[in-house]
Scaffold this motif. Structure first.
Motif, PDB file in Angstrom:
ATOM      1  N   GLN A  28      10.874  -1.261  -2.923  1.00 12.78           N
ATOM      2  CA  GLN A  28       9.495  -1.701  -3.056  1.00 12.78           C
ATOM      3  C   GLN A  28       9.084  -1.771  -4.524  1.00 12.78           C
ATOM      4  OE1 GLN A  28       7.503   1.258  -0.500  1.00 12.78           O
ATOM      5  NE2 GLN A  28       6.555  -0.518   0.487  1.00 12.78           N
ATOM      6  N   ASP A  32       3.420  -2.089  -4.627  1.00 17.64           N
ATOM      7  CA  ASP A  32       3.495  -2.058  -3.165  1.00 17.64           C
ATOM      8  C   ASP A  32       3.598  -0.622  -2.657  1.00 17.64           C
ATOM      9  OD1 ASP A  32       3.358  -4.796  -2.991  1.00 17.64           O
ATOM     10  OD2 ASP A  32       5.540  -5.068  -3.002  1.00 17.64           O
ATOM     11  N   ARG A  35       0.087   0.746  -2.808  1.00 23.90           N
ATOM     12  CA  ARG A  35      -0.772   0.150  -1.774  1.00 23.90           C
ATOM     13  C   ARG A  35      -0.406   0.698  -0.395  1.00 23.90           C
ATOM     14  NH1 ARG A  35      -0.169  -4.250  -3.412  1.00 23.90           N
ATOM     15  NH2 ARG A  35      -2.170  -4.682  -4.438  1.00 23.90           N
ATOM     16  N   ASP A  36       0.895   0.779  -0.106  1.00 23.35           N
ATOM     17  CA  ASP A  36       1.322   1.287   1.201  1.00 23.35           C
ATOM     18  C   ASP A  36       0.906   2.742   1.387  1.00 23.35           C
ATOM     19  OD1 ASP A  36       2.406  -1.150   1.753  1.00 23.35           O
ATOM     20  OD2 ASP A  36       4.494  -0.539   1.457  1.00 23.35           O
TER      21      ASP A  36
END
Length: 390
Positions: A28, A32, A35-36
């Motif tokens: 990732q 990301d 954000r995840d």
């Protein structure tokens, strides 16, 4: 508060938030991963909703602070997170409340101590023009000043962490480099009214003082002035505006007369300026300057008084021009020759500039210089006034 990490399948606590420590996929992108992590936080009755600070999350996920800042800004713009002043940042449930389109952006000014005289009046005009233009254009901006009793850079960091800071308008009339450094580290969009130092080439809006000085040099040359003095409150290199004026003045004289002969007079002590100016002129009585340019209006009126005491005719024997720190209505009242500060134009350009930087997520932009004019005309000769456009 420092993070307290457990094993891979354990938990860690920061600011009352339970942080999952399951190692994210190395495939990732850092943004990301952030954000995840944020969007996986539990939301609902009995579950913690408050998110960790950006600094704590960056350390926990081993990503840069700038990466976390960018993700938080994006999620806030999309209505997925919200901030509460003095409390922290919270995750908004999917399908929950979103950021309303009419939300006002919060813009802060650095604090300028109130002083007596025309310098503070100039600040009043700048503040007023900024607010009026924002209102006229229906810009959804909420303006506030930083607290003068606390270090400004610390306030910027605290406001940013709380999600209460969208942009800054900085007045570099007092030392403000720590404030600029804080904004740049946090990627807070800002615009400086005047460059803070002569080397600055980005993130500012200013009257074009170089061309102002250039036109003054042209005017003095057109009148045949040969002994020119440039008066400041400090060193030329201590102020970006003084440096710009001096550079423009010298360039014009070099191009029009082939030589540069400018004497620098420095009068830092405010309480002693009248006596110092009189003594300075008296020492040169046999070879008095025939053109004087004042970088500060605070020097202008004491200079005229000293010339009058010495029975020197203005402008017949000596031309005198004042530069910054004169509001247009003040210079027009006495008809003294001075720079006509383009306050409305600078304010309008500054707001547009700040809006552009906000849209670009704080990316730097080249500085903007606003054309200047002149007003008055009583302390300069007719030929000089024609060159100055008065």
């Amino acid at each position: 508060m420092l993070l307290s990490l457990a094993g891979r399948e354990g938990t860690c606590h920061a600011w009352g938030v339970m942080m999952q420590t399951t190692t994210p996929s190395v495939r990732q992108r850092p943004s990301d991963r952030v954000r995840d992590y944020v969007l996986r936080q539990p939301v609902g009755s009995g579950a913690p909703e408050r998110l960790p600070t950006m600094r704590d999350l960056a350390a926990h996920l081993k990503v840069s602070l700038a990466t976390v800042q960018g993700v938080y800004r994006d999620l806030k713009a999309k209505g997925r997170i919200t901030t509460k002043a003095g409390d922290g940042t919270y995750l908004v449930p999917a399908g929950g409340a979103v950021r309303p389109a009419s939300a006002r952006r919060k813009v802060f000014f650095n604090h300028i101590a109130a002083t007596k005289g025309k310098e503070s009046m100039l600040l009043g005009f700048l503040y007023g023009a900024l607010l009026q233009i924002a209102m006229e254009r229906n810009l959804r901006l909420e303006f506030s000043a930083l607290d003068a009793d606390h270090p400004e850079e610390e306030q910027v960091r605290a406001l940013f962490e709380a999600g209460e800071l969208d942009g800054m308008i900085i007045f570099p009339f007092v030392p403000c480099q720590p404030l600029i450094v804080a904004c740049e580290e946090l990627q807070v969009p800002y615009v400086s009214i005047h460059p803070p130092n002569p080397e600055t080439c980005a993130n500012f809006v200013t009257p074009d003082y170089f061309m102002g000085g250039y036109r003054i040099g042209e005017a003095f040359a057109a009148a045949g002035r040969e002994r020119i003095a440039f008066l400041t409150a400090g060193g030329v290199m201590e102020s970006s505006t003084a440096w710009a004026f001096a550079a423009g003045l010298q360039n014009a004289l070099l191009e029009t007369t082939g030589r540069v002969a400018v004497e620098h007079g420095r009068f830092r002590e405010i309480a002693m300026r009248r006596k110092m100016l009189y003594d300075w002129l008296h020492e040169r009585r046999g070879r008095l300057p025939d053109a004087i340019f004042c970088h500060r209006h605070a020097l202008f009126e004491p200079l005229l008084e000293a010339l009058e005491k010495l029975k020197v005719a203005v402008p017949e024997e000596v031309s005198v021009i004042s530069a910054i720190d004169v509001a247009p209505d003040l210079s027009g009242t006495q008809a003294f020759t001075s720079l006509a500060m383009p306050i409305d134009e600078v304010s309008s350009a500054a707001l547009e500039y700040l809006h552009r930087r906000m849209e670009l997520k704080g990316a730097s932009l080249p500085g903007v210089k606003v054309p200047v004019g002149f007003t008055g005309g009583r302390t300069t000769l007719p030929v000089e006034n024609r060159v100055l456009g008065i």
